[in-house]
Design a protein around this motif. Structure first.
Motif, PDB file in Angstrom:
ATOM      1  N   PHE A 111       0.778  -1.138  -0.046  1.00 16.29           N
ATOM      2  CA  PHE A 111       0.046   0.044   0.070  1.00 16.29           C
ATOM      3  C   PHE A 111       0.872   1.394   0.115  1.00 16.29           C
ATOM      4  O   PHE A 111       0.301   2.422   0.131  1.00 16.29           O
ATOM      5  CB  PHE A 111      -0.742  -0.003   1.113  1.00 16.29           C
ATOM      6  CG  PHE A 111      -2.166  -1.108   1.009  1.00 16.29           C
ATOM      7  CD1 PHE A 111      -2.784  -1.111   0.042  1.00 16.29           C
ATOM      8  CD2 PHE A 111      -2.272  -2.043   2.203  1.00 16.29           C
ATOM      9  CE1 PHE A 111      -3.777  -1.952  -0.230  1.00 16.29           C
ATOM     10  CE2 PHE A 111      -3.234  -2.825   2.011  1.00 16.29           C
ATOM     11  CZ  PHE A 111      -4.240  -2.984   0.859  1.00 16.29           C
ATOM     12  N   GLY A 112       2.198   1.158  -0.183  1.00 17.56           N
ATOM     13  CA  GLY A 112       2.945   2.264  -0.209  1.00 17.56           C
ATOM     14  C   GLY A 112       3.314   2.977   1.162  1.00 17.56           C
ATOM     15  O   GLY A 112       3.784   4.213   1.260  1.00 17.56           O
ATOM     16  N   VAL A 127      -1.400   1.802  14.005  1.00 22.20           N
ATOM     17  CA  VAL A 127      -2.372   2.271  12.989  1.00 22.20           C
ATOM     18  C   VAL A 127      -1.305   2.888  11.882  1.00 22.20           C
ATOM     19  O   VAL A 127      -0.491   3.503  12.068  1.00 22.20           O
ATOM     20  CB  VAL A 127      -3.157   3.416  13.474  1.00 22.20           C
ATOM     21  CG1 VAL A 127      -4.249   3.810  12.377  1.00 22.20           C
ATOM     22  CG2 VAL A 127      -3.944   2.754  14.669  1.00 22.20           C
ATOM     23  N   CYS A 128      -1.479   2.359  10.676  1.00 19.35           N
ATOM     24  CA  CYS A 128      -0.937   2.886   9.578  1.00 19.35           C
ATOM     25  C   CYS A 128      -2.091   3.131   8.631  1.00 19.35           C
ATOM     26  O   CYS A 128      -2.608   2.525   8.327  1.00 19.35           O
ATOM     27  CB  CYS A 128      -0.194   1.722   8.872  1.00 19.35           C
ATOM     28  SG  CYS A 128       1.289   1.235   9.922  1.00 19.35           S
ATOM     29  N   HIS A 130      -2.981   5.198   4.679  1.00 22.70           N
ATOM     30  CA  HIS A 130      -2.418   5.593   3.344  1.00 22.70           C
ATOM     31  C   HIS A 130      -3.756   5.655   2.448  1.00 22.70           C
ATOM     32  O   HIS A 130      -4.147   4.899   2.128  1.00 22.70           O
ATOM     33  CB  HIS A 130      -1.242   4.872   2.954  1.00 22.70           C
ATOM     34  CG  HIS A 130      -0.818   5.093   1.591  1.00 22.70           C
ATOM     35  ND1 HIS A 130      -0.127   6.273   1.380  1.00 22.70           N
ATOM     36  CD2 HIS A 130      -0.972   4.937   0.458  1.00 22.70           C
ATOM     37  CE1 HIS A 130       0.250   6.403   0.013  1.00 22.70           C
ATOM     38  NE2 HIS A 130      -0.204   5.646  -0.492  1.00 22.70           N
ATOM     39  N   GLU A 131      -3.979   7.030   2.186  1.00 20.75           N
ATOM     40  CA  GLU A 131      -5.095   7.247   1.398  1.00 20.75           C
ATOM     41  C   GLU A 131      -6.450   6.496   1.905  1.00 20.75           C
ATOM     42  O   GLU A 131      -6.816   6.849   3.158  1.00 20.75           O
ATOM     43  CB  GLU A 131      -4.978   6.875  -0.249  1.00 20.75           C
ATOM     44  CG  GLU A 131      -3.771   7.579  -0.869  1.00 20.75           C
ATOM     45  CD  GLU A 131      -3.532   7.145  -2.430  1.00 20.75           C
ATOM     46  OE1 GLU A 131      -3.986   6.094  -2.670  1.00 20.75           O
ATOM     47  OE2 GLU A 131      -2.668   7.953  -2.918  1.00 20.75           O
ATOM     48  N   ASP A 132      -7.104   5.665   1.239  1.00 20.97           N
ATOM     49  CA  ASP A 132      -8.087   4.892   1.614  1.00 20.97           C
ATOM     50  C   ASP A 132      -8.010   3.942   2.455  1.00 20.97           C
ATOM     51  O   ASP A 132      -8.862   3.175   2.839  1.00 20.97           O
ATOM     52  CB  ASP A 132      -9.143   4.438   0.710  1.00 20.97           C
ATOM     53  CG  ASP A 132      -9.708   5.689  -0.066  1.00 20.97           C
ATOM     54  OD1 ASP A 132     -10.062   6.685   0.484  1.00 20.97           O
ATOM     55  OD2 ASP A 132      -9.949   5.711  -1.496  1.00 20.97           O
ATOM     56  N   ILE A 133      -6.535   3.539   2.836  1.00 22.81           N
ATOM     57  CA  ILE A 133      -6.386   2.221   3.739  1.00 22.81           C
ATOM     58  C   ILE A 133      -5.999   2.578   4.861  1.00 22.81           C
ATOM     59  O   ILE A 133      -5.213   3.354   5.245  1.00 22.81           O
ATOM     60  CB  ILE A 133      -5.254   1.611   2.919  1.00 22.81           C
ATOM     61  CG1 ILE A 133      -5.494   1.218   1.400  1.00 22.81           C
ATOM     62  CG2 ILE A 133      -4.726   0.288   3.526  1.00 22.81           C
ATOM     63  CD1 ILE A 133      -6.630   0.317   1.194  1.00 22.81           C
ATOM     64  N   THR A 134      -6.442   1.716   5.982  1.00 22.02           N
ATOM     65  CA  THR A 134      -6.200   1.759   7.256  1.00 22.02           C
ATOM     66  C   THR A 134      -5.527   0.259   7.612  1.00 22.02           C
ATOM     67  O   THR A 134      -6.375  -0.530   7.342  1.00 22.02           O
ATOM     68  CB  THR A 134      -7.228   2.165   8.060  1.00 22.02           C
ATOM     69  OG1 THR A 134      -7.556   3.437   7.932  1.00 22.02           O
ATOM     70  CG2 THR A 134      -6.838   2.325   9.685  1.00 22.02           C
ATOM     71  N   VAL A 135      -4.442   0.238   8.326  1.00 25.06           N
ATOM     72  CA  VAL A 135      -3.822  -1.101   8.538  1.00 25.06           C
ATOM     73  C   VAL A 135      -3.777  -1.031  10.124  1.00 25.06           C
ATOM     74  O   VAL A 135      -3.057  -0.339  10.551  1.00 25.06           O
ATOM     75  CB  VAL A 135      -2.813  -1.416   8.122  1.00 25.06           C
ATOM     76  CG1 VAL A 135      -2.061  -2.782   8.542  1.00 25.06           C
ATOM     77  CG2 VAL A 135      -2.721  -1.445   6.417  1.00 25.06           C
ATOM     78  N   LEU A 136      -4.517  -1.957  10.841  1.00 26.94           N
ATOM     79  CA  LEU A 136      -4.278  -1.922  12.496  1.00 26.94           C
ATOM     80  C   LEU A 136      -3.567  -2.992  12.890  1.00 26.94           C
ATOM     81  O   LEU A 136      -3.787  -4.093  12.314  1.00 26.94           O
ATOM     82  CB  LEU A 136      -5.742  -1.888  13.049  1.00 26.94           C
ATOM     83  CG  LEU A 136      -6.788  -0.761  12.645  1.00 26.94           C
ATOM     84  CD1 LEU A 136      -8.273  -1.123  13.069  1.00 26.94           C
ATOM     85  CD2 LEU A 136      -6.187   0.482  13.077  1.00 26.94           C
ATOM     86  N   ILE A 154      -4.157  -8.608  12.757  1.00 28.43           N
ATOM     87  CA  ILE A 154      -4.082  -7.272  11.846  1.00 28.43           C
ATOM     88  C   ILE A 154      -5.530  -7.142  11.101  1.00 28.43           C
ATOM     89  O   ILE A 154      -6.265  -8.266  10.813  1.00 28.43           O
ATOM     90  CB  ILE A 154      -3.239  -7.731  10.676  1.00 28.43           C
ATOM     91  CG1 ILE A 154      -1.495  -8.203  11.072  1.00 28.43           C
ATOM     92  CG2 ILE A 154      -3.262  -6.702   9.468  1.00 28.43           C
ATOM     93  CD1 ILE A 154      -0.773  -8.692   9.924  1.00 28.43           C
ATOM     94  N   ILE A 155      -5.697  -6.057  11.000  1.00 27.72           N
ATOM     95  CA  ILE A 155      -6.993  -5.486  10.326  1.00 27.72           C
ATOM     96  C   ILE A 155      -6.690  -4.755   9.209  1.00 27.72           C
ATOM     97  O   ILE A 155      -6.095  -3.602   9.400  1.00 27.72           O
ATOM     98  CB  ILE A 155      -8.039  -4.859  11.304  1.00 27.72           C
ATOM     99  CG1 ILE A 155      -8.388  -5.714  12.542  1.00 27.72           C
ATOM    100  CG2 ILE A 155      -9.516  -4.436  10.638  1.00 27.72           C
ATOM    101  CD1 ILE A 155      -9.263  -5.201  13.388  1.00 27.72           C
TER     102      ILE A 155
END
Length: 256
Positions: A111-112, A127-128, A130-136, A154-155
């Protein structure tokens, strides 16, 4: 004589219909694992390591068969690699988290999201975005209704596609990989329903199960294909196996 009776026990125990035998053994050819570690893991698979249980039951030594750490359960390979309450406090967590880190690194890279050059140098953030992505990472989901299992490893939330991927990792004993995969799917059913209701997102529950000595199910490849990023079963196996070899060496160095 005792050791000879144990040889070949592991291959016989694998269920051809549910376990991916070809992938399970790939690490022996392509894992890049040192010969000393390879020998240790193969011996562990055949239950042919000098645990207290092995010494008493197979070699007929006059020695107690209980675990040298917890003093409570029989000191079998399965117990040491996944069932000891003393090792569960830290050693199993470290092994589990390294497999999770490997996945998290590849997801972020896809996801960059900024990551180091190597996955083993990666330190996951809670929490990460990037644009429309959220990685928990290891975050509990607050729900209106009480849900006991609310913290997958991971979510991944994709606001644009309106999808939510719940990933949960486990490194159980090799004989339990199929059962554990089914348990994970069921474990997050209630959370999935709440996520769909609260966030109006389509959900996917993805179990990533790697046996302590490398056993994987036929379903693992399909599950990894649903996770964004490039994920190598070989690399995940190697990570779990190295964690197990570290645990076994540490325990076997202790006095029985």
């Amino acid at each position: 004589m005792g050791k000879e009776r144990m040889h070949g026990q592991y291959p016989r125990s694998l269920d051809d219909t549910l376990v991916d035998k070809e992938q399970t053994y790939r690490w022996l050819k392509f894992g890049g694992i040192k010969r000393e570690t390879e020998s240790l893991i193969v011996a562990a698979q055949d239950q042919a390591i000098s645990t207290n249980y092995f010494k008493r039951k197979i070699l007929k030594e006059e020695i107690g068969s209980k675990c040298r750490l917890c003093k409570e359960y029989e000191e079998t390979i399965d117990h040491l690699t996944s069932g000891c309450p003393v090792l569960a406090k830290n050693e199993y967590i470290v092994r589990h988290d390294k497999v999770c880190m490997h996945l998290h690194y590849s997801i972020c890279k896809e996801f960059g999201i900024e990551v180091p050059d190597n996955w083993y140098s990666h330190v996951p953030k809670s929490v990460c975005e990037h644009e429309d992505i959220t990685v928990l990472w290891n975050q509990g989901v607050q729900t209106d209704r009480e849900v006991l299992a609310n913290r997958p490893d991971i979510i991944i939330k994709n606001k644009q596609k309106k999808t939510c991927i719940l990933i949960d990792v486990s490194v159980p004993s090799d004989r339990n990989v199929v059962q554990k995969e089914a348990e994970k799917k069921l474990k997050y059913k209630n959370l999935s329903i709440e996520i769909q209701r609260m966030w109006n997102m389509k959900y996917f529950v993805i179990p990533v199960i790697i046996g302590a000595t490398g056993t994987v199910t036929r379903g693992l490849r399909k599950y990894l294909e649903l996770i964004p990023g490039k994920h190598s079963i070989d690399s995940l196996q190697k990570t779990a196996i190295l964690g197990t070899s570290h645990i076994l060496r540490k325990v076997l160095q202790c006095e029985a």
